[in-house]
Scaffold this active site. Structure first.
Site, PDB file in Angstrom:
ATOM      1  N   SER A  38      27.776  45.578  95.174  1.00  0.00           N
ATOM      2  CA  SER A  38      26.945  46.149  94.119  1.00  0.00           C
ATOM      3  C   SER A  38      27.075  45.318  92.837  1.00  0.00           C
ATOM      4  O   SER A  38      26.901  44.102  92.879  1.00  0.00           O
ATOM      5  CB  SER A  38      27.344  47.613  93.907  1.00  0.00           C
ATOM      6  OG  SER A  38      26.397  48.301  93.143  1.00  0.00           O
ATOM      7  N   ASP A 183      23.093  49.336  99.036  1.00  0.00           N
ATOM      8  CA  ASP A 183      24.272  49.065  98.227  1.00  0.00           C
ATOM      9  C   ASP A 183      25.568  48.949  99.043  1.00  0.00           C
ATOM     10  O   ASP A 183      25.876  49.811  99.869  1.00  0.00           O
ATOM     11  CB  ASP A 183      24.430  50.184  97.206  1.00  0.00           C
ATOM     12  CG  ASP A 183      25.347  49.826  96.061  1.00  0.00           C
ATOM     13  OD1 ASP A 183      26.570  49.844  96.259  1.00  0.00           O
ATOM     14  OD2 ASP A 183      24.832  49.521  94.972  1.00  0.00           O
TER      15      ASP A 183
END
Length: 333
Positions: A38, A183
């Site tokens: 991320s 993510d």
């Protein structure tokens, strides 16, 4: 010895990474490997894709902060909430903006501004050149499995970085090959796993998490919501790290190798009362980013100056604000 930095996800909290890297760079230590998920994938890519003497400048440029001292006025908490609400409503100019509603949902925000920004800041030729090995983790949205991209076997491009940032429903999935990826924090928020598994040399590893698993009991609804988020991500990192260290120890013992030379440290961002509780990751105000940068720098200085050996192979770095010397500002748990 292999020296590695691992960066966890947490959107705007990742300014903490920049300060930590600055303290690391000031010691002129070698860096062989970096990994991230991320927002941590962005940090890792910026470091691997930049010449060493320009990395701190590029990180500052990405976050849009200078070298001013951090400050928190009497209304910092309210300002933090206002910044978070503004980011939710209109986005952040250099990173994302809201999508127009459409019959087919894609995501709440568009990361086009960040795509442009990273394309300007990251040299993908250098990133894939092998000077610093890079691992970026995303999550297969169909199977739920973590997907690790490693420059030792795969050419990493901008799409790989953005795939790791696809936190649903805020940011869109990215399709690479036959996989639809989201993510990395949804599977491995601090992806130290490839390093602990593959490194055969003694390891000096710093894991930079953006959520602290230990803190005082909450005394308000806001604090309770914030504490819940910190526990979800902070515990994922801490408990997996303890397990992976134990597995590495057993594997190295079976192979006749020693674990005595490993030094593994966990640093965590600990938000102050100025942060907007559960919405702190959407607080992009410059004062907040600067304070996080400063916190990361002080935490890494504490980790680098401390001679603590840790417990069960893990040093947990938690600064004591009342301590006068950096070396006295860390404790092992």
């Amino acid at each position: 010895m292999t020296t590695a930095l691992v960066f966890g996800g947490g959107l705007s909290l990742a300014a903490y990474h920049g300060g930590a890297y600055q303290a690391f760079a000031e010691r002129q230590l070698p860096l062989h490997w970096t990994a991230g998920s991320s927002a941590g994938a962005v940090t890792a890519a910026l470091i691997a894709g930049t010449a060493p003497d320009e990395r701190v400048f590029r990180l500052r440029t990405f976050w849009g902060i200078g070298t001013e001292a951090p400050s928190a006025g009497p209304f910092a908490h309210l300002e933090g909430w206002m910044s978070a609400v503004r980011a939710h409503v209109i986005g952040d100019p250099s990173r994302f903006y809201p999508r127009f509603p459409s019959p087919r949902f894609h995501s709440l925000y568009d990361l086009t501004p960040m795509r442009r920004r990273l394309a300007q800041l990251i040299d993908f030729g250098r990133l894939n050149g092998g000077e610093v090995r890079l691992c970026i983790v995303a999550t297969d949205v169909v199977s739920g499995d973590p997907v690790v991209f490693d420059t030792s076997t795969t050419r990493i491009e901008l799409d790989h970085v953005l795939a790791s940032c696809g936190f649903l429903p805020e940011f869109a999935p990215v399709t690479i090959g036959q996989q639809t990826l989201v993510d990395g924090g949804l599977s491995l928020n601090a992806p130290f796993d490839p390093i602990l598994q593959a490194s055969t040399a003694p390891l000096r590893l710093f894991v930079l998490d953006l959520y602290a698993r230990d803190d005082a009991p909450p005394t308000s609804l806001e604090a309770a919501l914030e504490r819940k988020n910190d526990l979800i991500f902070g515990n994922q990192t801490y408990l997996r790290l303890k397990d992976k260290i134990a597995i590495r120890r057993l594997q190295r013992e079976l192979a006749g190798s020693s674990n005595a030379d490993d030094e593994i440290s966990l640093l965590s961002y600990r938000a102050g009362s100025d942060e907007p509780g559960p919405e702190k990751s959407f607080n992009f105000s410059r004062p907040a980013l600067t304070r996080r940068w400063c916190a990361g720098r002080m935490d890494m200085e504490a980790a680098l100056h401390s001679d603590i050996r840790g417990i069960d192979g893990l040093r947990v770095i938690r600064r004591d604000p009342s301590a006068a010397r950096p070396g006295a500002q860390a404790e092992a748990r």
